[in-house]
Design an enzyme around this catalytic site. Structure first.
Site, PDB file in Angstrom:
ATOM      1  CG  HIS A  97      -0.192   0.159   2.531  1.00  0.00           C
ATOM      2  ND1 HIS A  97       0.559  -0.852   3.087  1.00  0.00           N
ATOM      3  CD2 HIS A  97      -0.090   1.210   3.385  1.00  0.00           C
ATOM      4  CE1 HIS A  97       1.091  -0.443   4.230  1.00  0.00           C
ATOM      5  NE2 HIS A  97       0.717   0.819   4.427  1.00  0.00           N
ATOM      6  CG  ASP A  99       1.630   5.240   4.864  1.00  0.00           C
ATOM      7  OD1 ASP A  99       1.242   4.065   5.027  1.00  0.00           O
ATOM      8  OD2 ASP A  99       2.690   5.683   5.349  1.00  0.00           O
ATOM      9  CG  HIS A 252       5.006   1.292   3.003  1.00  0.00           C
ATOM     10  ND1 HIS A 252       4.404   2.393   2.432  1.00  0.00           N
ATOM     11  CD2 HIS A 252       4.463   1.177   4.240  1.00  0.00           C
ATOM     12  CE1 HIS A 252       3.543   2.923   3.279  1.00  0.00           C
ATOM     13  NE2 HIS A 252       3.554   2.194   4.388  1.00  0.00           N
ATOM     14  NE  ARG A 267       1.588   6.400   9.139  1.00  0.00           N
ATOM     15  CZ  ARG A 267       0.496   5.870   8.599  1.00  0.00           C
ATOM     16  NH1 ARG A 267       0.563   4.713   7.962  1.00  0.00           N
ATOM     17  NH2 ARG A 267      -0.673   6.475   8.715  1.00  0.00           N
TER      18      ARG A 267
END
Length: 302
Positions: A97, A99, A252, A267
């Site tokens: 995906h 983000d 990623h 994150r």
């Protein structure tokens, strides 16, 4: 300006950065040099010894406004801009995906900082969607250039609902507590470099104008170019590292190969611009307001 050293990690993506102390505020020249390195290499790996949540946010602010942690998922306690990527909260990231592509303006860049690392496994794979686009045969590239895809957080999970427990079901319900549907170009033009990249991934569920079955075949075909091994950086985490990657032109995947041992990253993401296709048309929202999550970045087109 810091004495930056850049060591390329693979041919198509990734560089190790040294000579920069990211626990200290960056000057404009250093920030510009890192932005250029990110444009070239798509993913940068830093030593983050001594960096805490506040320092990670300060580093990210060098590149633009910081988003809140996530449109629907809870942040770290006391740090509304920090998302815990924690094995104890499930493994929703173990699919390819980009983000938060289900909102109108997904983050332009993401940072992950290692907090708890398992003794083996737990790598993060980062793929260059620019290299994937370059790999496409000309006829397939011409097709991709014309396509638009609907992205949603109510996506097709790899594990069906009947195979998950109550806690996992609750996590899914939280993730979709606000439903988002946004249409993005399948081929996105990077606003700083002019590069074209395949802007798809796990949240892309349907090609506009096609049936779900037809859409899945085309998306799977294009995705196969993204995940070619030569287009992937396989980052094996060490303690006190930070990875910065360009969310506009990468995908990623968190590899679930560590036997359920503790794994935690934090994150923080940089607010992004509205994606633009090759004809200059912008993405558009169908459902869901993300104004509580992110501002809209403005960039000068390449």
């Amino acid at each position: 300006m810091a004495d930056i050293q850049i060591r390329k990690v693979t041919a198509n993506i990734g560089a190790q950065i040294s000579g920069v102390d990211i626990t200290e505020p960056l000057d404009e020249e250093t920030t510009a040099a890192l932005r250029e390195a990110l444009n070239v290499h798509k993913a940068l790996v830093f030593d983050a010894e001594g960096l805490d949540d506040e320092g990670q946010q300060t580093f990210v602010r060098s590149f633009g406004d910081v988003t809140t942690a996530h449109p629907t998922v809870a942040a770290v306690d006391g740090a509304p801009n920090v998302l815990p990527v924690d094995s104890e909260r499930g493994r929703a990231a173990n699919h390819w995906h980009t983000d938060v592509t289900f909102v109108l303006n997904p983050p332009q860049a993401s940072t992950l900082r290692s907090i708890t690392i398992p003794p083996y496994g737990g790598e993060t794979l980062i793929a260059s969607s620019a290299a994937a686009y370059r790999d496409l045969p000309e006829s397939l590239r011409r097709l991709a250039d014309t396509l638009w895809a609907e992205h949603t957080n109510d996506y097709d999970y790899a594990v069906p609902e009947e195979e998950i427990d109550e806690e996992q079901a609750a996590q899914r319900a939280l993730f979709t507590s606000i439903k988002y549907r946004t249409v993005h170009p399948v081929v996105r033009v990077h606003p700083l470099t002019g590069e074209r990249g395949l802007f798809i991934g796990g949240f892309a569920q349907r090609i506009v104008g096609l049936s779900p079955g037809e859409s899945r075949k085309i998306l799977d075909l294009l995705q196969a170019y993204v995940v070619r091994p030569e287009n992937i950086l396989r980052h094996r985490w060490s303690e006190n590292q930070l990875v910065l990657f360009d969310n506009r032109i990468t995908q990623h995947y968190a590899v679930d190969n560590y036997d359920g041992l503790p794994r935690r990253l934090h994150r923080v993401t940089v607010a992004g611009d509205v994606p633009v296709g090759i004809e200059g048309k912008e993405s558009y929202s169908i459902e869901g307001d993300a104004s509580h999550y992110t501002t809209v970045a403005t960039t000068t087109a390449a």
